[in-house]
Design a protein around this motif. Sequence first.
Motif, PDB file in Angstrom:
ATOM      1  N   GLU A  88     -48.576  11.757 -21.868  1.00  0.00           N
ATOM      2  CA  GLU A  88     -49.025  11.814 -20.809  1.00  0.00           C
ATOM      3  C   GLU A  88     -49.761  13.327 -20.989  1.00  0.00           C
ATOM      4  O   GLU A  88     -50.866  13.559 -20.102  1.00  0.00           O
ATOM      5  N   GLU A 129     -46.510   2.146 -20.720  1.00  0.00           N
ATOM      6  CA  GLU A 129     -46.032   3.176 -19.427  1.00  0.00           C
ATOM      7  C   GLU A 129     -47.398   4.344 -18.716  1.00  0.00           C
ATOM      8  O   GLU A 129     -48.316   4.411 -20.449  1.00  0.00           O
ATOM      9  N   GLY A 130     -47.553   4.527 -17.942  1.00  0.00           N
ATOM     10  CA  GLY A 130     -48.505   5.411 -17.764  1.00  0.00           C
ATOM     11  C   GLY A 130     -49.872   5.189 -18.354  1.00  0.00           C
ATOM     12  O   GLY A 130     -50.294   3.962 -18.244  1.00  0.00           O
ATOM     13  N   ASN A 163     -43.960  10.031 -23.477  1.00  0.00           N
ATOM     14  CA  ASN A 163     -45.461   9.100 -22.752  1.00  0.00           C
ATOM     15  C   ASN A 163     -46.147   9.486 -23.402  1.00  0.00           C
ATOM     16  O   ASN A 163     -47.026   8.675 -22.850  1.00  0.00           O
ATOM     17  N   GLN A 191     -50.960   5.974 -24.634  1.00  0.00           N
ATOM     18  CA  GLN A 191     -50.006   6.124 -25.730  1.00  0.00           C
ATOM     19  C   GLN A 191     -50.466   6.646 -27.102  1.00  0.00           C
ATOM     20  O   GLN A 191     -51.831   6.885 -27.272  1.00  0.00           O
ATOM     21  N   THR A 234     -40.136  -3.487 -26.362  1.00  0.00           N
ATOM     22  CA  THR A 234     -38.298  -2.596 -26.126  1.00  0.00           C
ATOM     23  C   THR A 234     -37.871  -2.624 -26.738  1.00  0.00           C
ATOM     24  O   THR A 234     -36.904  -3.329 -27.139  1.00  0.00           O
ATOM     25  N   PHE A 238     -37.740   3.249 -26.135  1.00  0.00           N
ATOM     26  CA  PHE A 238     -38.958   3.395 -26.608  1.00  0.00           C
ATOM     27  C   PHE A 238     -39.842   1.886 -26.755  1.00  0.00           C
ATOM     28  O   PHE A 238     -38.899   1.368 -27.168  1.00  0.00           O
ATOM     29  N   THR A 255     -51.123  -0.568 -21.296  1.00  0.00           N
ATOM     30  CA  THR A 255     -50.291   0.256 -21.862  1.00  0.00           C
ATOM     31  C   THR A 255     -49.259  -0.171 -21.230  1.00  0.00           C
ATOM     32  O   THR A 255     -48.657  -0.987 -19.824  1.00  0.00           O
ATOM     33  N   ASP A 277     -44.921   4.663 -27.338  1.00  0.00           N
ATOM     34  CA  ASP A 277     -44.848   4.609 -25.858  1.00  0.00           C
ATOM     35  C   ASP A 277     -43.188   5.168 -25.205  1.00  0.00           C
ATOM     36  O   ASP A 277     -43.085   3.937 -25.574  1.00  0.00           O
ATOM     37  N   ASN A 278     -43.515   6.000 -24.452  1.00  0.00           N
ATOM     38  CA  ASN A 278     -42.515   5.631 -23.229  1.00  0.00           C
ATOM     39  C   ASN A 278     -41.279   6.219 -23.938  1.00  0.00           C
ATOM     40  O   ASN A 278     -39.844   5.507 -23.604  1.00  0.00           O
ATOM     41  N   GLN A 282     -37.851   7.666 -24.968  1.00  0.00           N
ATOM     42  CA  GLN A 282     -37.300   8.946 -24.337  1.00  0.00           C
ATOM     43  C   GLN A 282     -35.733   8.839 -24.402  1.00  0.00           C
ATOM     44  O   GLN A 282     -34.852   8.223 -25.193  1.00  0.00           O
TER      45      GLN A 282
END
Length: 242
Positions: A9, A35-36, A7, A39, A149, A97, A33, A181-182, A184
């Motif tokens: 961060e 998330e968070g 992410n 990015q 996504t 993602f 963004t 971003d994001n 995982q």
Amino acid sequence: MTVINGNFETGTFSNWRTIGDNRIETAALGTGTSEGTFQALLTTGASASGGAVEQADIEEFLNLPSGLLDNIANGDVTEGSAIKQTFTANAGDVLTFDWNFLTNEGIPSFFNDFAFFSVNPFALELADTNSPFSSTSAVGFNQETGFQTITVGIAQSGTYTLSFGVVDVSDSVVDSALIVDNIQVIPSFSIGATSKSDIALTAKGFIGESPLSTSTSIDTLSASTSIGTLDFISRTSEISLT
């Protein structure tokens, strides 16, 4: 080892390897963004963080066969940027993602710039100048697809290299960019509790299994390349901005 700093961060590319013009951005870029706070932005241009590199350098960096990028969108790739990270996953895990493609090209355009991702040894286009766009407030860009996504099931336990890239096609004058971003990997044991409804664990939904189809629809994405075909169930959907 799963994806680390997926992410961004940390505010850096810690645990990622990069080539070309890549930088960490916030909502100040003008896209919001997914998330968070932070990015990753990859561009086909140049900035204080660096400049786009030639096609051959990207393919070597990503361990892709020479000329493979030309085949993704059927155009002459000239330059671009990419990032990558190696991760491990167990059978049944899910990679997910968020992404957003931005461009200054005409839409559509003969100069069909595109963004892509790869999970070795396959590569798949995310978007190009033929994709649906809307105007954007992003600094330095005219159009964006909006955040979407993708989720990908993992069939076989192992070590994989995940890569993202964006490239110019047929010229090196007008810039395009990819936000990611994001990123995982969701363990299989926690999938039932996740709020992501677009995860599909089906027989043909995993990296590592023989491809069954090369059709393309909204919910089924396939990629034919010179080294094989990746077929997985996925869904691209708008997500709220923060």
